[in-house]
Design a protein around this motif. Structure first.
Motif, PDB file in Angstrom:
ATOM      1  N   LEU A 295      51.630  62.064 115.546  1.00  0.00           N
ATOM      2  CA  LEU A 295      50.760  63.184 115.221  1.00  0.00           C
ATOM      3  C   LEU A 295      51.258  63.810 113.922  1.00  0.00           C
ATOM      4  O   LEU A 295      52.451  64.056 113.761  1.00  0.00           O
ATOM      5  CB  LEU A 295      50.767  64.235 116.336  1.00  0.00           C
ATOM      6  N   MET A 296      50.326  64.064 112.989  1.00  0.00           N
ATOM      7  CA  MET A 296      50.688  64.676 111.711  1.00  0.00           C
ATOM      8  C   MET A 296      49.769  65.853 111.434  1.00  0.00           C
ATOM      9  O   MET A 296      48.548  65.752 111.600  1.00  0.00           O
ATOM     10  CB  MET A 296      50.574  63.669 110.569  1.00  0.00           C
ATOM     11  N   THR A 297      50.339  66.975 111.018  1.00  0.00           N
ATOM     12  CA  THR A 297      49.530  68.149 110.699  1.00  0.00           C
ATOM     13  C   THR A 297      48.783  67.909 109.394  1.00  0.00           C
ATOM     14  O   THR A 297      49.343  67.396 108.431  1.00  0.00           O
ATOM     15  CB  THR A 297      50.409  69.404 110.556  1.00  0.00           C
ATOM     16  N   ARG A 298      47.512  68.290 109.357  1.00  0.00           N
ATOM     17  CA  ARG A 298      46.731  68.094 108.133  1.00  0.00           C
ATOM     18  C   ARG A 298      46.012  69.360 107.677  1.00  0.00           C
ATOM     19  O   ARG A 298      45.305  69.350 106.684  1.00  0.00           O
ATOM     20  CB  ARG A 298      45.731  66.949 108.297  1.00  0.00           C
ATOM     21  N   ILE A 299      46.222  70.461 108.369  1.00  0.00           N
ATOM     22  CA  ILE A 299      45.657  71.757 107.990  1.00  0.00           C
ATOM     23  C   ILE A 299      46.759  72.809 108.099  1.00  0.00           C
ATOM     24  O   ILE A 299      47.494  72.848 109.079  1.00  0.00           O
ATOM     25  CB  ILE A 299      44.460  72.145 108.880  1.00  0.00           C
ATOM     26  N   GLY A 300      46.877  73.659 107.093  1.00  0.00           N
ATOM     27  CA  GLY A 300      47.906  74.702 107.123  1.00  0.00           C
ATOM     28  C   GLY A 300      49.249  74.160 106.669  1.00  0.00           C
ATOM     29  O   GLY A 300      49.459  73.894 105.488  1.00  0.00           O
ATOM     30  N   ASN A 301      50.141  73.975 107.595  1.00  0.00           N
ATOM     31  CA  ASN A 301      51.478  73.422 107.298  1.00  0.00           C
ATOM     32  C   ASN A 301      51.364  71.904 107.254  1.00  0.00           C
ATOM     33  O   ASN A 301      51.771  71.192 108.160  1.00  0.00           O
ATOM     34  CB  ASN A 301      52.461  73.878 108.372  1.00  0.00           C
ATOM     35  N   VAL A 302      50.807  71.401 106.153  1.00  0.00           N
ATOM     36  CA  VAL A 302      50.392  69.999 106.060  1.00  0.00           C
ATOM     37  C   VAL A 302      51.597  69.061 105.988  1.00  0.00           C
ATOM     38  O   VAL A 302      52.592  69.341 105.330  1.00  0.00           O
ATOM     39  CB  VAL A 302      49.498  69.783 104.819  1.00  0.00           C
ATOM     40  N   GLY A 303      51.473  67.916 106.681  1.00  0.00           N
ATOM     41  CA  GLY A 303      52.420  66.832 106.481  1.00  0.00           C
ATOM     42  C   GLY A 303      53.618  66.796 107.399  1.00  0.00           C
ATOM     43  O   GLY A 303      54.554  66.030 107.161  1.00  0.00           O
ATOM     44  N   LYS A 304      53.627  67.579 108.478  1.00  0.00           N
ATOM     45  CA  LYS A 304      54.719  67.517 109.450  1.00  0.00           C
ATOM     46  C   LYS A 304      54.352  66.500 110.526  1.00  0.00           C
ATOM     47  O   LYS A 304      53.279  66.578 111.118  1.00  0.00           O
ATOM     48  CB  LYS A 304      54.977  68.884 110.079  1.00  0.00           C
TER      49      LYS A 304
END
Length: 415
Positions: A295-304
Motif C-alpha cells: 500500500l502506498m499513499t498517493r494523496i497528502g503525505n505522498v509516497g509512503k
C-alpha cells in the motif's frame, strides 16, 4: 520503582496511588500564593545580535519542554542581558516558563544555570516558587485544560497573569512532592532515552539506505560472489497497481477493515474503521488486497509505502494505491525502495503540486523508475532493512508503553 507505590481508597483530597510512607489530605493553594507571576522586559529588534545570550520565544520553550534542542535561536548581547539581570532579574534554575500566546500552556522548568532571556507577552514567568518546582511543573501540565479555560481573546487566545494567579492547585507536603517529581522524572528520562535511541536508529537506516540504493554498498551471494548488475525499469513494467474506492463508505461497528493514509504513515491499525461484508465484496470484484502486496499513499503525505506482511481481508480508500506482488521481484524490497530517496525523487517530479492536498495520479505512479537488483540480492537487502525496522518498532512499542504507564500514573498520583 512501581512497587513503592500503594493503592488507597480515593477521597476528595487524597490520591488513588501513593507512596506508602505518606498520608493525609492534599491542600488547595492558588498559583499566585505559591509563586510570583511576571514576564520579561521588552526586547526590541535592534537588540538582536548574531551571537551572544540565547533569546527564547514560545517556540523554543515548546522545543525544550519536548526535550528537543532549540532551532533558529535569536540572541541578545551579553551587555543587554547583564543590564536586565542587574535591574530586573533574569530566569534561573528552578523557575518555570509557560507559553501564553499561540500554543497555550506548554510548561518548562529551567534545569540548569545557563543564561538566556525570553520574549515578553509570549511567556509567563513563575519565580520565587515556594513548592517543589519539578512537582509544580508536572502539576501545571496535568491541569493544562484548566489553564486554557482562563484564556482571553477571540481570534488569538492568550493566557493572562491576572487569571492564572487565581488557579487553584492541590499540593501534598514538600517531601511527597519531591518524591513524586523524582519518580516521574525517572519515567520521563526513560522515555527520552528510548526516543533518542529510536531517532539514532532511524538516522542510521536513512544513511544505510542511501548507500544501498546508490550502490555504494553491495551484498554478495552465499558463496561470496558479486551479484549481477542492477536493471532500471518503470514500475508499470514489473507490476500492476490500483487505487481504492472513491466513495466514502458507510462505516459499521465491526466487519471488514477499511484502510486509509494513517494506517500506512502512522501504523494506526488500532484505529481501523470497518465496512460491511456486502460493501467489501462489491469492491473486491475490482481489486483484492492480499498478503505480499504494497500500500502506498498517493494523496497528502505522498509516497509512503507499507508492505502487507499479514493475512489480510480488507478494503482501502482512494488516498492509497495498491501495488500488486508478483514473482519477478521481492515485495519487501520494493516497499523499501519506494521509501528511498531515489524513488521519492521520481514521485516528486510527477506530483500535482497545485492541488491541495498534493497528490499523484494513479497513472503517473507506473512511470516512476525502479532500480532492480536480482531477486536474490533484493531479498538480502529487504531482510537487512526489515531487521532494522523491527528494532525501530520494538523501541516505538516501548516508548508508547512507557507513555501509557506515565499517563496512568498521572491520573492516579494526583488529586
Amino acid at each position: 520503582m512501581e512497587k513503592q507505590l500503594s493503592s488507597i481508597e480515593r477521597s476528595r483530597n487524597i490520591p488513588q496511588l501513593r507512596f506508602p510512607e505518606f498520608e493525609g489530605e492534599w491542600f488547595s493553594k492558588k498559583l499566585g500564593d505559591i509563586s510570583i507571576l511576571t514576564s520579561s522586559k521588552r526586547v526590541y529588534l535592534e537588540d538582536y545580535v548574531s551571537e551572544g545570550i540565547p533569546f527564547f520565544r514560545g517556540k523554543e520553550i515548546t522545543e525544550l519542554k519536548n526535550k528537543e534542542k532549540p532551532t533558529d535561536i535569536l540572541y541578545i548581547s551579553k551587555e543587554r542581558y547583564n543590564d536586565f539581570k542587574e535591574k530586573y532579574g533574569v530566569p534561573k534554575k528552578g523557575d518555570i516558563l509557560v507559553t501564553a500566546v499561540g500554543t497555550l500552556g506548554n510548561v518548562w522548568m529551567i534545569e540548569n544555570s545557563s543564561p538566556f532571556y525570553f520574549k515578553d507577552g509570549n511567556l509567563i514567568w513563575l519565580k520565587n516558587i515556594k513548592e517543589d518546582s519539578s512537582f509544580l511543573e508536572k502539576l501545571i501540565q496535568l491541569n493544562t485544560k484548566e489553564l486554557i479555560k482562563t484564556s482571553i481573546g477571540s481570534t488569538q487566545k492568550a493566557l493572562t497573569m491576572v487569571e492564572l494567579r487565581k488557579i487553584n492547585l492541590k499540593f501534598p507536603q514538600l517531601q511527597e512532592q519531591q518524591k513524586i517529581a523524582s519518580f516521574l522524572t525517572d519515567v520521563d528520562d526513560k522515555i527520552t532515552k528510548l526516543t533518542k535511541k529510536k531517532e539514532l536508529l532511524e538516522q542510521y537506516k536513512k544513511g544505510i539506505m542511501q548507500k544501498i540504493f546508490n550502490q555504494e554498498l553491495r551484498f554478495k551471494d552465499d558463496e561470496g560472489n558479486d551479484f549481477p548488475e542492477w536493471e532500471e525499469k518503470k514500475l508499470g513494467e514489473i507490476t500492476k497497481y490500483y487505487d481504492g474506492t472513491h466513495q466514502t463508505p458507510n462505516y459499521v461497528s465491526e466487519g471488514i477493515p477499511f484502510y486509509s493514509v494513517e494506517h500506512v504513515t502512522a501504523n494506526q491499525f488500532e484505529k481501523t474503521k470497518y465496512i460491511s461484508r456486502e460493501v467489501f465484496e462489491k469492491e473486491n470484484k475490482r481489486v483484492r488486497l492480499e498478503k505480499g502486496d504494497i500500500l502506498m499513499t498517493r494523496i497528502g503525505n505522498v509516497g509512503k509505502a507499507r508492505y502487507i506482511d499479514w493475512d489480510v481481508k480488507a478494503s482501502f480508500y482512494v488516498s492509497l494505491a495498491l501495488i500488486k506482488q508478483n514473482s519477478s521481484f521481492s515485495s519487501k524490497y520494493l516497499a523499501q525502495y519506494i521509501n528511498s530517496v531515489p524513488f521519492q525523487r521520481e514521485l516528486w517530479k510527477r506530483i500535482i503540486h497545485v492541488a491541495f492536498p498534493i497528490k499523484i495520479n494513479l497513472g503517473e505512479i507506473g512511470k516512476c523508475l525502479v532500480q532492480l537488483p536480482c531477486v536474490e540480492e533484493q531479498t538480502k537487502i529487504a531482510n537487512f532493512l526489515s531487521d532494522i525496522d523491527i528494532k525501530i518498532e520494538v523501541l516505538n512499542t516501548k516508548i508508547e508503553n512507557s507513555k501509557s504507564f506515565k499517563k496512568g500514573l498521572l491520573q492516579k498520583m494526583f488529586v
